[in-house]
Design an enzyme around this catalytic site. Structure first.
Site, PDB file in Angstrom:
ATOM      1  N   ARG A  36       0.835  -1.211   0.000  1.00  0.00           N
ATOM      2  CA  ARG A  36       0.000   0.000   0.000  1.00  0.00           C
ATOM      3  C   ARG A  36       0.865   1.255   0.000  1.00  0.00           C
ATOM      4  O   ARG A  36       2.033   1.243   0.357  1.00  0.00           O
ATOM      5  CB  ARG A  36      -0.924   0.027   1.212  1.00  0.00           C
ATOM      6  N   GLU A  42      -0.710  10.580   8.208  1.00  0.00           N
ATOM      7  CA  GLU A  42       0.404   9.772   8.699  1.00  0.00           C
ATOM      8  C   GLU A  42       0.521   9.863  10.207  1.00  0.00           C
ATOM      9  O   GLU A  42       0.400  10.956  10.789  1.00  0.00           O
ATOM     10  CB  GLU A  42       1.697  10.284   8.037  1.00  0.00           C
ATOM     11  N   HIS A  43       0.776   8.711  10.828  1.00  0.00           N
ATOM     12  CA  HIS A  43       0.872   8.598  12.287  1.00  0.00           C
ATOM     13  C   HIS A  43      -0.430   9.041  12.952  1.00  0.00           C
ATOM     14  O   HIS A  43      -0.424   9.569  14.060  1.00  0.00           O
ATOM     15  CB  HIS A  43       2.082   9.371  12.830  1.00  0.00           C
ATOM     16  N   ASP A  45      -3.201   6.739  12.580  1.00  0.00           N
ATOM     17  CA  ASP A  45      -4.036   5.535  12.783  1.00  0.00           C
ATOM     18  C   ASP A  45      -4.085   5.095  14.243  1.00  0.00           C
ATOM     19  O   ASP A  45      -5.156   4.820  14.783  1.00  0.00           O
ATOM     20  CB  ASP A  45      -3.667   4.384  11.823  1.00  0.00           C
ATOM     21  N   GLY A 132      11.337  -2.930   2.998  1.00  0.00           N
ATOM     22  CA  GLY A 132      11.882  -1.855   3.829  1.00  0.00           C
ATOM     23  C   GLY A 132      11.657  -0.470   3.252  1.00  0.00           C
ATOM     24  O   GLY A 132      12.324   0.488   3.644  1.00  0.00           O
ATOM     25  N   SER A 136       4.613  -1.466   3.078  1.00  0.00           N
ATOM     26  CA  SER A 136       3.870  -2.536   3.750  1.00  0.00           C
ATOM     27  C   SER A 136       4.067  -3.918   3.151  1.00  0.00           C
ATOM     28  O   SER A 136       3.104  -4.669   2.944  1.00  0.00           O
ATOM     29  CB  SER A 136       2.368  -2.215   3.799  1.00  0.00           C
ATOM     30  N   ASP A 182      -2.173  -0.422   7.527  1.00  0.00           N
ATOM     31  CA  ASP A 182      -1.549  -1.250   6.478  1.00  0.00           C
ATOM     32  C   ASP A 182      -2.347  -2.522   6.227  1.00  0.00           C
ATOM     33  O   ASP A 182      -2.591  -2.909   5.081  1.00  0.00           O
ATOM     34  CB  ASP A 182      -0.112  -1.620   6.880  1.00  0.00           C
ATOM     35  N   TYR A 232       9.442   4.717  16.295  1.00  0.00           N
ATOM     36  CA  TYR A 232       7.995   4.551  16.051  1.00  0.00           C
ATOM     37  C   TYR A 232       7.270   4.392  17.400  1.00  0.00           C
ATOM     38  O   TYR A 232       6.304   5.088  17.690  1.00  0.00           O
ATOM     39  CB  TYR A 232       7.749   3.339  15.143  1.00  0.00           C
TER      40      TYR A 232
HETATM   41  C1  GLA Z   1       3.558   2.350   9.672  1.00  0.00           C
HETATM   42  C2  GLA Z   1       2.533   1.612  10.516  1.00  0.00           C
HETATM   43  C3  GLA Z   1       1.125   2.176  10.295  1.00  0.00           C
HETATM   44  C4  GLA Z   1       1.109   3.699  10.452  1.00  0.00           C
HETATM   45  C5  GLA Z   1       2.234   4.341   9.639  1.00  0.00           C
HETATM   46  C6  GLA Z   1       2.351   5.813   9.879  1.00  0.00           C
HETATM   47  O1  GLA Z   1       3.322   2.088   8.316  1.00  0.00           O
HETATM   48  O2  GLA Z   1       2.539   0.246  10.213  1.00  0.00           O
HETATM   49  O3  GLA Z   1       0.229   1.568  11.180  1.00  0.00           O
HETATM   50  O4  GLA Z   1       1.175   4.062  11.793  1.00  0.00           O
HETATM   51  O5  GLA Z   1       3.497   3.735   9.915  1.00  0.00           O
HETATM   52  O6  GLA Z   1       1.235   6.479   9.398  1.00  0.00           O
END
Ligand code: GLA
Length: 395
Positions: A36, A42-43, A45, A132, A136, A182, A232
């Site tokens: 995906r 972003e950040h 979820d 990496g 996802s 993801d 993270y």
């Molecule tokens: C990674 C995590 C997701 C999300 C993103 C940031 O991809 O797996 O769950 O938190 O970072 O948006």
């Protein structure tokens, strides 16, 4: 130069041939799940907010059959990418080597916990999802595994349950405290659609992308900074600290007015993290509605603002990603770029750009050249239409 990967049909064909070569008979089940890319949000979820991802035309494929003779309770997975084989003992699912197989182990365990028992299997796995790169690849493997278990056992869980099993595998078997984005998009993705997911209640709204004149470019910085995994979890707990101080369940329930009223009592780091999340949620809803109304410039502006916020308030970008966004901005509207931002967890990985389709050759050539000049590194660029989610291809 735009990177061209195997099409889904080619990848499936290749995996089938390899299965037959390796096990000496044809595969009975073929399943697939996409990687995906997140357009914006972003950040958010794990803070109960909004995300706006789509499936990409990069997939993980599993080909499988029951073993000829079930002499033991083992799932054997031959991974073409690493040329490695994992032997997963079904009666004793724990984290082990090789590490890529932990995603499979975690999902097998998740199904076992729902009383769905995976039988012994022979499997071949291949993938075109870059590793990496924040696209996802791990969720694609988790969701492909779940889809295979459903096909083989004939027992289905709901889409939501399948995504949550994948997320739990990531938490418990890979040690990454990720959110739900993801896995949800890998399960539910729809061709030509972007999903606005409300992570507080799992409601979805879909934006259809019909116009062939606009495309999404994924630009892989080809760097992954060591910081990534530890930082993270740190961001997650900084967000939780901010919520606690404000007395809300999660940052989704806060707004800027509430945050500002806590300016004096909240330490500066949680304050800035919360500011990013609160403003990102607003940007994400706005971008989804702008894109639904074909307001491309407005969507692009929100993408640039998102990047700025991730860079300065959330501090998850890196110089390489900042360069890519800077170069894109310089190419600008007249050169066919509406907007660009880092995508995924950050500290490297990819940027996502909304562009005019006919300008792709010029845009990618400029980004490649200037990125190389600035960093000495080669970036990889590909375009993708929104792709369908996980499914059984043959059974
Ligand atoms: C990674 C995590 C997701 C999300 C993103 C940031 O991809 O797996 O769950 O938190 O970072 O948006």
């Amino acid at each position: 130069m735009i990177e061209i990967a195997l099409t889904l049909e080619e990848l499936v064909q290749k995996t089938k041939i390899k299965f037959e070569e390796h096990y000496g008979r044809p595969a009975r089940w073929i399943v697939v799940a996409p990687g995906r890319v997140n357009i914006i949000g972003e950040h958010t979820d794990y803070n109960g907010g909004f995300v706006f991802p789509m499936g990409i035309e990069r997939y993980t494929v599993l080909a499988a059959d029951l073993p000829k003779k079930t002499v033991h309770d083992t799932v054997v997975v031959k991974c073409l990418r690493f040329n490695e084989t994992a032997h997963i003992k079904l009666s004793q699912i724990t984290r082990a080597e090789p590490r890529w197989a932990n995603y499979i182990r975690g999902v097998i365990r998740g199904f076992q916990e729902k009383n769905i028992q995976t039988p012994a299997l022979d499997v071949v796995m291949d993938s075109t999802v870059p590793l990496g790169g924040g696209l996802s690849s791990s969720a694609a493997l988790e969701i492909a595994t779940g889809t295979l278990i459903e096909a083989v056992t004939g027992k289905n869980v709901t889409q939501e349950e399948k995504a949550l099993i994948g997320q739990k595998a990531e938490h418990e078997f890979a040690g990454v405290p990720c959110g739900i984005m993801d896995q949800f998009i890998s399960v539910m993705a729809r061709k030509n659609h972007i999903m606005l997911l409300d992570c507080s209640n799992h409601e979805t709204q879909w934006t259809e992308i019909k116009n062939p004149d606009v495309s999404f470019l994924v630009i892989n910085s080809n760097v992954k900074h060591q910081l990534a995994s530890g930082e993270y979890g740190k961001r997650r707990s900084e967000c939780e600290t901010a919520s606690r101080i404000m007395g809300v369940k999660w940052l989704r329930d806060a707004d800027m007015e509430l945050l500002e009223s806590f300016e004096d009592e909240m330490p500066v780091i949680p304050y800035r993290r919360a500011k990013h999340v609160i403003t990102e949620n607003i940007r994400t809803s706005k971008a989804a509605s702008a894109l639904s109304n074909s307001l491309l410039e407005e969507t692009g502006t929100l993408m640039y603002e998102s990047h700025q916020s991730l860079m300065s308030d959330f501090e998850v970008s890196c110089v390489e990603l900042d360069y890519i966004v800077e170069i894109s901005k310089k190419i600008g509207l007249s050169g066919g770029v509406y907007g660009c931002r880092m995508t995924g967890g950050g500290f490297g990985g990819c940027a996502i750009s909304l562009v005019e389709t006919k300008m792709i050759p010029h845009i990618s050539e400029t980004i490649e050249r200037e990125y190389k000049e600035k960093t000495g590194l080669k970036c990889s660029i590909f375009a993708s239409r929104p792709a369908d989610g996980a499914r059984v291809i043959e059974q």
